[in-house]
Design an enzyme around this catalytic site. Structure first.
Site, PDB file in Angstrom:
ATOM      1  N   LYS A 252       0.811  -1.218   0.000  1.00 17.39           N
ATOM      2  CA  LYS A 252       0.000   0.000   0.000  1.00 17.39           C
ATOM      3  C   LYS A 252       0.849   1.275   0.000  1.00 17.39           C
ATOM      4  O   LYS A 252       0.558   2.211  -0.732  1.00 17.39           O
ATOM      5  CB  LYS A 252      -0.874   0.005   1.258  1.00 17.39           C
ATOM      6  CG  LYS A 252      -2.322   0.023   0.964  1.00 17.39           C
ATOM      7  CD  LYS A 252      -3.211  -0.032   2.194  1.00 17.39           C
ATOM      8  CE  LYS A 252      -2.511   0.079   3.512  1.00 17.39           C
ATOM      9  NZ  LYS A 252      -3.386   0.593   4.574  1.00 17.39           N
TER      10      LYS A 252
ATOM     11  N   ARG B 285     -11.873   2.494   8.450  1.00 16.16           N
ATOM     12  CA  ARG B 285     -11.410   1.153   8.746  1.00 16.16           C
ATOM     13  C   ARG B 285     -12.589   0.190   8.921  1.00 16.16           C
ATOM     14  O   ARG B 285     -12.418  -1.009   8.869  1.00 16.16           O
ATOM     15  CB  ARG B 285     -10.640   1.195  10.077  1.00 16.16           C
ATOM     16  CG  ARG B 285      -9.240   0.669   9.994  1.00 16.16           C
ATOM     17  CD  ARG B 285      -8.606   0.750  11.366  1.00 16.16           C
ATOM     18  NE  ARG B 285      -7.447   1.615  11.390  1.00 16.16           N
ATOM     19  CZ  ARG B 285      -6.293   1.311  10.822  1.00 16.16           C
ATOM     20  NH1 ARG B 285      -6.130   0.188  10.174  1.00 16.16           N
ATOM     21  NH2 ARG B 285      -5.275   2.139  10.882  1.00 16.16           N
TER      22      ARG B 285
ATOM     23  N   ARG C 214      11.589 -10.451   6.632  1.00 12.69           N
ATOM     24  CA  ARG C 214      12.309  -9.195   6.775  1.00 12.69           C
ATOM     25  C   ARG C 214      13.271  -9.230   7.958  1.00 12.69           C
ATOM     26  O   ARG C 214      12.926  -9.720   9.024  1.00 12.69           O
ATOM     27  CB  ARG C 214      11.276  -8.080   6.968  1.00 12.69           C
ATOM     28  CG  ARG C 214      11.689  -6.761   6.399  1.00 12.69           C
ATOM     29  CD  ARG C 214      10.526  -5.914   6.035  1.00 12.69           C
ATOM     30  NE  ARG C 214       9.557  -5.727   7.110  1.00 12.69           N
ATOM     31  CZ  ARG C 214       8.593  -4.822   7.062  1.00 12.69           C
ATOM     32  NH1 ARG C 214       8.504  -4.022   6.025  1.00 12.69           N
ATOM     33  NH2 ARG C 214       7.724  -4.715   8.043  1.00 12.69           N
TER      34      ARG C 214
ATOM     35  N   ARG D 256      11.939  -7.748  13.609  1.00 12.14           N
ATOM     36  CA  ARG D 256      11.118  -6.901  14.476  1.00 12.14           C
ATOM     37  C   ARG D 256       9.946  -7.713  15.018  1.00 12.14           C
ATOM     38  O   ARG D 256       9.432  -8.595  14.323  1.00 12.14           O
ATOM     39  CB  ARG D 256      10.552  -5.718  13.671  1.00 12.14           C
ATOM     40  CG  ARG D 256      11.595  -4.729  13.190  1.00 12.14           C
ATOM     41  CD  ARG D 256      10.915  -3.474  12.682  1.00 12.14           C
ATOM     42  NE  ARG D 256       9.615  -3.810  12.045  1.00 12.14           N
ATOM     43  CZ  ARG D 256       8.834  -2.939  11.462  1.00 12.14           C
ATOM     44  NH1 ARG D 256       9.175  -1.675  11.418  1.00 12.14           N
ATOM     45  NH2 ARG D 256       7.699  -3.303  10.906  1.00 12.14           N
TER      46      ARG D 256
ATOM     47  N   ARG E  80      -2.537  -9.581  13.616  1.00 13.16           N
ATOM     48  CA  ARG E  80      -2.849  -8.336  12.894  1.00 13.16           C
ATOM     49  C   ARG E  80      -3.769  -8.614  11.704  1.00 13.16           C
ATOM     50  O   ARG E  80      -4.690  -7.849  11.412  1.00 13.16           O
ATOM     51  CB  ARG E  80      -1.567  -7.677  12.380  1.00 13.16           C
ATOM     52  CG  ARG E  80      -0.840  -6.859  13.447  1.00 13.16           C
ATOM     53  CD  ARG E  80       0.548  -6.462  12.993  1.00 13.16           C
ATOM     54  NE  ARG E  80       0.556  -5.446  11.962  1.00 13.16           N
ATOM     55  CZ  ARG E  80       1.620  -5.184  11.179  1.00 13.16           C
ATOM     56  NH1 ARG E  80       2.731  -5.856  11.338  1.00 13.16           N
ATOM     57  NH2 ARG E  80       1.558  -4.238  10.278  1.00 13.16           N
TER      58      ARG E  80
END
Ligand SMILES: [Zn+2]
Length: 224
Positions: free
Chosen positions: A16, A91, A130, A163, A174
Protein backbone atom coordinates in the site's frame (compact mmCIF):
# COMPACT_ATOMS: atom_id res chain seq x y z
CA UNK A 1 -12.87 19.54 -13.33
CA UNK A 2 -13.57 16.14 -11.79
CA UNK A 3 -12.26 15.26 -8.36
CA UNK A 4 -10.28 12.15 -7.43
CA UNK A 5 -11.44 11.38 -3.92
CA UNK A 6 -9.85 8.08 -2.99
CA UNK A 7 -9.66 5.61 -0.16
CA UNK A 8 -6.81 3.11 -0.10
CA UNK A 9 -7.25 -0.27 1.59
CA UNK A 10 -5.32 -3.48 1.96
CA UNK A 11 -3.58 -5.72 4.48
CA UNK A 12 -0.16 -4.85 5.92
CA UNK A 13 2.55 -5.97 3.54
CA UNK A 14 0.47 -5.75 0.35
CA UNK A 15 2.45 -2.75 -0.89
CA UNK A 16 0.00 0.00 0.00
CA UNK A 17 2.73 2.47 0.96
CA UNK A 18 4.60 2.06 -2.32
CA UNK A 19 1.42 2.49 -4.36
CA UNK A 20 0.34 5.51 -2.31
CA UNK A 21 3.64 7.27 -3.04
CA UNK A 22 3.26 6.69 -6.76
CA UNK A 23 -0.37 7.80 -6.87
CA UNK A 24 0.50 11.01 -5.07
CA UNK A 25 3.12 11.66 -7.76
CA UNK A 26 0.90 10.69 -10.69
CA UNK A 27 -2.16 12.66 -9.76
CA UNK A 28 -0.71 15.33 -7.50
CA UNK A 29 -2.98 14.37 -4.61
CA UNK A 30 -2.47 15.11 -0.93
CA UNK A 31 -2.02 11.90 1.05
CA UNK A 32 -3.64 11.58 4.46
CA UNK A 33 -2.56 8.65 6.60
CA UNK A 34 -4.91 8.73 9.57
CA UNK A 35 -2.31 7.80 12.17
CA UNK A 36 -0.08 10.67 11.01
CA UNK A 37 -2.79 13.33 10.92
CA UNK A 38 -4.14 12.30 14.31
CA UNK A 39 -0.65 12.59 15.78
CA UNK A 40 -0.19 15.95 14.05
CA UNK A 41 -3.50 17.26 15.43
CA UNK A 42 -2.47 16.18 18.93
CA UNK A 43 0.93 17.88 18.56
CA UNK A 44 -0.58 21.08 17.20
CA UNK A 45 -2.92 21.04 20.20
CA UNK A 46 -5.84 22.03 18.00
CA UNK A 47 -9.27 21.75 19.58
CA UNK A 48 -9.83 18.41 17.88
CA UNK A 49 -6.32 17.29 18.78
CA UNK A 50 -7.01 17.95 22.45
CA UNK A 51 -10.30 16.07 22.19
CA UNK A 52 -8.57 13.08 20.56
CA UNK A 53 -5.81 13.16 23.16
CA UNK A 54 -8.29 12.83 26.02
CA UNK A 55 -9.42 9.47 24.63
CA UNK A 56 -5.87 8.33 23.91
CA UNK A 57 -4.69 9.28 27.41
CA UNK A 58 -7.46 7.16 28.89
CA UNK A 59 -6.41 4.29 26.64
CA UNK A 60 -9.73 4.47 24.77
CA UNK A 61 -10.23 4.32 21.03
CA UNK A 62 -10.78 7.73 19.49
CA UNK A 63 -14.48 7.71 18.42
CA UNK A 64 -15.33 7.60 14.71
CA UNK A 65 -16.88 11.06 14.84
CA UNK A 66 -13.70 12.65 16.20
CA UNK A 67 -11.41 10.85 13.72
CA UNK A 68 -13.76 11.83 10.92
CA UNK A 69 -13.63 15.49 11.97
CA UNK A 70 -9.83 15.41 11.96
CA UNK A 71 -9.87 13.85 8.49
CA UNK A 72 -12.45 16.33 7.19
CA UNK A 73 -10.34 19.24 8.39
CA UNK A 74 -7.73 18.08 5.85
CA UNK A 75 -10.28 17.23 3.18
CA UNK A 76 -11.66 20.79 3.48
CA UNK A 77 -8.25 22.38 2.94
CA UNK A 78 -7.39 24.08 -0.35
CA UNK A 79 -4.82 21.43 -1.32
CA UNK A 80 -7.55 18.76 -1.35
CA UNK A 81 -10.10 20.57 -3.47
CA UNK A 82 -9.33 18.43 -6.55
CA UNK A 83 -9.04 15.23 -4.56
CA UNK A 84 -7.24 13.32 -1.83
CA UNK A 85 -5.95 9.88 -0.93
CA UNK A 86 -7.02 8.53 2.46
CA UNK A 87 -5.15 5.67 4.12
CA UNK A 88 -6.19 4.10 7.42
CA UNK A 89 -9.64 5.70 7.44
CA UNK A 90 -12.29 4.46 7.09
CA UNK A 91 -11.41 1.15 8.75
CA UNK A 92 -14.96 -0.06 9.40
CA UNK A 93 -18.30 0.24 7.61
CA UNK A 94 -19.47 2.55 10.42
CA UNK A 95 -16.60 4.93 9.69
CA UNK A 96 -17.32 4.64 5.97
CA UNK A 97 -20.87 5.79 6.60
CA UNK A 98 -19.69 8.72 8.72
CA UNK A 99 -17.28 9.74 5.94
CA UNK A 100 -19.96 9.40 3.29
CA UNK A 101 -22.32 11.67 5.23
CA UNK A 102 -19.61 14.26 5.85
CA UNK A 103 -18.68 14.34 2.15
CA UNK A 104 -22.34 14.43 1.18
CA UNK A 105 -22.92 17.55 3.30
CA UNK A 106 -20.19 19.22 1.24
CA UNK A 107 -21.69 18.10 -2.08
CA UNK A 108 -18.76 15.77 -2.60
CA UNK A 109 -18.42 12.01 -2.87
CA UNK A 110 -15.80 9.29 -3.13
CA UNK A 111 -14.53 8.42 -6.59
CA UNK A 112 -13.31 4.95 -5.65
CA UNK A 113 -12.11 2.68 -2.87
CA UNK A 114 -8.91 0.98 -3.99
CA UNK A 115 -8.30 -2.43 -2.43
CA UNK A 116 -4.86 -3.98 -2.83
CA UNK A 117 -5.29 -7.65 -2.03
CA UNK A 118 -2.83 -10.34 -1.04
CA UNK A 119 -3.48 -13.73 0.56
CA UNK A 120 -2.44 -14.08 4.22
CA UNK A 121 0.27 -16.65 3.46
CA UNK A 122 1.78 -14.24 0.98
CA UNK A 123 1.78 -11.34 3.45
CA UNK A 124 3.29 -13.55 6.16
CA UNK A 125 6.02 -14.77 3.81
CA UNK A 126 6.87 -11.23 2.73
CA UNK A 127 6.92 -9.66 6.17
CA UNK A 128 8.29 -12.52 8.25
CA UNK A 129 11.32 -12.75 5.94
CA UNK A 130 12.31 -9.19 6.78
CA UNK A 131 15.45 -8.62 8.84
CA UNK A 132 16.69 -5.28 10.12
CA UNK A 133 20.26 -4.40 11.04
CA UNK A 134 20.53 -3.37 14.68
CA UNK A 135 22.96 -0.53 14.17
CA UNK A 136 21.63 1.45 11.19
CA UNK A 137 18.29 -0.11 10.29
CA UNK A 138 19.38 -1.50 6.90
CA UNK A 139 16.63 -3.79 5.62
CA UNK A 140 17.10 -7.29 4.14
CA UNK A 141 14.79 -10.10 3.13
CA UNK A 142 15.72 -13.75 3.64
CA UNK A 143 14.18 -14.77 0.27
CA UNK A 144 14.27 -11.65 -1.91
CA UNK A 145 17.30 -9.73 -0.71
CA UNK A 146 19.47 -11.86 1.60
CA UNK A 147 22.74 -10.58 3.10
CA UNK A 148 26.01 -12.16 1.88
CA UNK A 149 26.61 -13.72 5.31
CA UNK A 150 23.62 -15.04 7.21
CA UNK A 151 22.52 -12.86 10.10
CA UNK A 152 25.06 -10.09 9.42
CA UNK A 153 24.63 -6.70 7.74
CA UNK A 154 26.65 -6.33 4.51
CA UNK A 155 27.25 -2.64 5.11
CA UNK A 156 28.30 -2.40 8.74
CA UNK A 157 28.67 -5.97 9.98
CA UNK A 158 26.09 -5.53 12.74
CA UNK A 159 23.59 -8.19 13.72
CA UNK A 160 20.31 -8.64 11.79
CA UNK A 161 17.14 -9.04 13.84
CA UNK A 162 13.45 -9.62 13.21
CA UNK A 163 11.12 -6.90 14.48
CA UNK A 164 8.35 -8.10 16.81
CA UNK A 165 5.79 -6.74 14.33
CA UNK A 166 7.17 -9.06 11.66
CA UNK A 167 6.96 -12.26 13.68
CA UNK A 168 4.47 -14.75 12.21
CA UNK A 169 2.40 -14.98 15.41
CA UNK A 170 2.02 -11.18 15.60
CA UNK A 171 1.28 -11.01 11.88
CA UNK A 172 -1.46 -13.62 12.15
CA UNK A 173 -3.13 -11.57 14.88
CA UNK A 174 -2.85 -8.34 12.89
CA UNK A 175 -4.31 -10.05 9.82
CA UNK A 176 -7.19 -11.50 11.83
CA UNK A 177 -8.05 -8.00 13.10
CA UNK A 178 -7.70 -6.63 9.56
CA UNK A 179 -10.10 -9.20 8.08
CA UNK A 180 -12.55 -8.79 10.90
CA UNK A 181 -12.79 -5.02 10.39
CA UNK A 182 -12.45 -4.89 6.65
CA UNK A 183 -14.99 -7.43 5.48
CA UNK A 184 -17.89 -5.10 6.27
CA UNK A 185 -16.01 -2.19 4.72
CA UNK A 186 -15.44 -4.12 1.50
CA UNK A 187 -19.15 -4.99 1.32
CA UNK A 188 -20.05 -1.36 1.97
CA UNK A 189 -18.04 -0.09 -1.00
CA UNK A 190 -18.94 -3.04 -3.21
CA UNK A 191 -22.65 -2.30 -2.68
CA UNK A 192 -22.07 1.27 -3.77
CA UNK A 193 -20.14 0.25 -6.87
CA UNK A 194 -17.04 2.07 -5.61
CA UNK A 195 -14.74 -0.88 -4.92
CA UNK A 196 -11.81 -1.52 -7.27
CA UNK A 197 -9.64 -4.58 -6.58
CA UNK A 198 -5.93 -4.91 -7.38
CA UNK A 199 -3.68 -7.93 -7.16
CA UNK A 200 -0.98 -7.11 -4.62
CA UNK A 201 0.94 -10.31 -5.40
CA UNK A 202 2.04 -8.82 -8.72
CA UNK A 203 5.14 -6.68 -9.23
CA UNK A 204 4.75 -3.11 -7.86
CA UNK A 205 5.08 -1.68 -11.41
CA UNK A 206 2.24 -3.86 -12.68
CA UNK A 207 -0.01 -2.96 -9.75
CA UNK A 208 0.80 0.70 -10.29
CA UNK A 209 -0.04 0.57 -14.01
CA UNK A 210 -3.31 -1.18 -13.26
CA UNK A 211 -4.35 1.42 -10.65
CA UNK A 212 -3.34 4.30 -12.89
CA UNK A 213 -5.31 2.93 -15.84
CA UNK A 214 -8.36 2.39 -13.62
CA UNK A 215 -8.21 5.93 -12.27
CA UNK A 216 -7.71 7.43 -15.72
CA UNK A 217 -10.87 5.65 -16.86
CA UNK A 218 -12.82 6.85 -13.82
CA UNK A 219 -11.70 10.43 -14.42
CA UNK A 220 -12.68 10.22 -18.07
CA UNK A 221 -16.12 8.82 -17.22
CA UNK A 222 -16.67 11.61 -14.71
CA UNK A 223 -15.82 14.26 -17.29
CA UNK A 224 -18.17 12.92 -19.96
ZN1 LIG B 1 23.53 -2.21 8.64
Amino acid sequence: MSELNLVLMGPPGAGKGTQAERLVDDFDLPYYATGDILRAAVEEESELGREAKEYMDRGDLVPDKVICKVVMERVDSAEAEDGFLLDGFPRTSGQAETLEEALDRRGRSLTAALLIEAPDEDVIRRLSGRRICKKNGHVYHMDFDPPKNEGVCDQDGSKLVQRDDDKPETLKKRLAVYHDQTEGLIDFYENRGLLRRFDGTRQPDEVHNHIRATLATLKLEAEL
